[in-house]
Design a protein around this motif. Structure first.
Motif, PDB file in Angstrom:
ATOM      1  N   ASN A 139      -6.736 -13.563  -7.506  1.00  0.00           N
ATOM      2  CA  ASN A 139      -7.890 -13.403  -6.602  1.00  0.00           C
ATOM      3  C   ASN A 139      -9.086 -14.083  -7.254  1.00  0.00           C
ATOM      4  O   ASN A 139      -9.025 -14.484  -8.416  1.00  0.00           O
ATOM      5  CB  ASN A 139      -8.163 -11.926  -6.289  1.00  0.00           C
ATOM      6  CG  ASN A 139      -8.475 -11.131  -7.544  1.00  0.00           C
ATOM      7  OD1 ASN A 139      -9.458 -11.405  -8.223  1.00  0.00           O
ATOM      8  ND2 ASN A 139      -7.621 -10.173  -7.873  1.00  0.00           N
ATOM      9  N   GLY A 165      -2.826  -6.716  -8.388  1.00  0.00           N
ATOM     10  CA  GLY A 165      -1.455  -6.217  -8.233  1.00  0.00           C
ATOM     11  C   GLY A 165      -0.481  -7.365  -8.050  1.00  0.00           C
ATOM     12  O   GLY A 165      -0.747  -8.493  -8.462  1.00  0.00           O
ATOM     13  N   VAL A 205       2.151 -10.297  -7.924  1.00  0.00           N
ATOM     14  CA  VAL A 205       2.583 -11.251  -8.948  1.00  0.00           C
ATOM     15  C   VAL A 205       1.505 -11.405 -10.033  1.00  0.00           C
ATOM     16  O   VAL A 205       1.812 -11.615 -11.213  1.00  0.00           O
ATOM     17  CB  VAL A 205       3.006 -12.594  -8.294  1.00  0.00           C
ATOM     18  CG1 VAL A 205       1.826 -13.373  -7.774  1.00  0.00           C
ATOM     19  CG2 VAL A 205       3.838 -13.428  -9.244  1.00  0.00           C
ATOM     20  N   ASP A 206       0.264 -11.260  -9.653  1.00  0.00           N
ATOM     21  CA  ASP A 206      -0.865 -11.338 -10.592  1.00  0.00           C
ATOM     22  C   ASP A 206      -0.721 -10.253 -11.668  1.00  0.00           C
ATOM     23  O   ASP A 206      -0.769 -10.540 -12.883  1.00  0.00           O
ATOM     24  CB  ASP A 206      -2.161 -11.140  -9.778  1.00  0.00           C
ATOM     25  CG  ASP A 206      -3.421 -11.503 -10.539  1.00  0.00           C
ATOM     26  OD1 ASP A 206      -3.319 -12.044 -11.654  1.00  0.00           O
ATOM     27  OD2 ASP A 206      -4.525 -11.234 -10.010  1.00  0.00           O
ATOM     28  N   GLY A 261       1.959 -11.721   0.213  1.00  0.00           N
ATOM     29  CA  GLY A 261       2.064 -10.296  -0.129  1.00  0.00           C
ATOM     30  C   GLY A 261       0.831  -9.556   0.341  1.00  0.00           C
ATOM     31  O   GLY A 261       0.612  -9.382   1.552  1.00  0.00           O
ATOM     32  N   VAL A 262       0.001  -9.164  -0.614  1.00  0.00           N
ATOM     33  CA  VAL A 262      -1.233  -8.418  -0.323  1.00  0.00           C
ATOM     34  C   VAL A 262      -2.095  -9.168   0.708  1.00  0.00           C
ATOM     35  O   VAL A 262      -2.753  -8.542   1.548  1.00  0.00           O
ATOM     36  CB  VAL A 262      -2.034  -8.207  -1.633  1.00  0.00           C
ATOM     37  CG1 VAL A 262      -3.404  -7.596  -1.362  1.00  0.00           C
ATOM     38  CG2 VAL A 262      -1.251  -7.323  -2.596  1.00  0.00           C
TER      39      VAL A 262
END
Ligand code: AR6
Length: 173
Positions: free
Chosen positions: A26, A33, A35-36, A126-127
């Motif tokens: 981000n 959260g 993969v990060d 994802g997110v």
């Protein structure tokens, strides 16, 4: 057009031994959260230290969506982590160019580093809620179009469904 070799892997990108792995980060570059979180956990604290240094120097306002920047990779097998920021999916606005740019900018950074291989996750799917079918198509088209960067490009998909969707997209494009 170059002869890029695109391959698909079902698995965890933190275990990939490509020269560079790409993080779906981000704008803060300070972790999150998905993969990060997995990359920071597996790579250890030096990645966050590098990110904080970037924030204190060249990226005071954070990394904008569609851009990419590299850090070292700590304990990972990769030599570099290339952090990019995907767009959040929008029902009202077409942000496809930003998602394509994540792939092309990451390849540009990889090229500048001299990386011969690079592994991508399915950025934004994802997110950030990007539909994986569309995300897969944009990813593969962007990599195919790109005329710089590593020849060996891997997409590391975390679920069988994402793997199947990427396989279909490779076949169709
Ligand atoms: N290896 C490969 N792919 C993975 C892994 C892994 N270890 N873990 C998750 N994925 P996401 P985004 C897949 O949410 O949508 C973070 O909090 C996952 O199944 O990680 O770009 C950041 O800090 C999905 O297909 O990234 C941002 O705030 C894909 O990676 C935000 O999430 C991307 O999912 C970014 O959202």
């Amino acid at each position: 057009m170059r002869n890029t070799r695109i391959s698909l892997v079902l698995g965890d990108i933190t275990e990939e031994d490509a020269d560079a792995i790409v993080n779906a980060a981000n704008s803060t570059l300070l972790g999150g959260g998905g993969v990060d979180g997995a990359i920071h956990r597996a790579g250890g604290p030096s990645i966050l230290r590098d990110c904080k240094q970037l924030r204190a120097s060249t990226l005071k306002d954070g990394l904008p969506a569609g851009s990419a920047v590299a850090t070292t990779a700590g304990n990972l097998a990769a030599r570099w982590v290339i952090h990019t920021v995907g767009p959040v999916w929008s029902d009202t606005e077409d942000r496809s160019r930003l998602l394509s740019s994540c792939y092309t900018e990451s390849l540009r950074v990889a090229d500048a580093l001299g990386a011969a291989s690079v592994a991508f996750p399915a950025i934004s799917t994802g997110v950030y809620r990007w539909p994986v079918e569309d995300g897969a198509r944009l990813a593969i088209e962007a990599v195919r179009r790109c005329d710089s960067g590593p020849i060996d490009v891997r997409f590391v998909l975390f679920s069988q469904r994402a793997y199947d969707v990427f396989s279909n997209a490779v076949r169709e494009i």
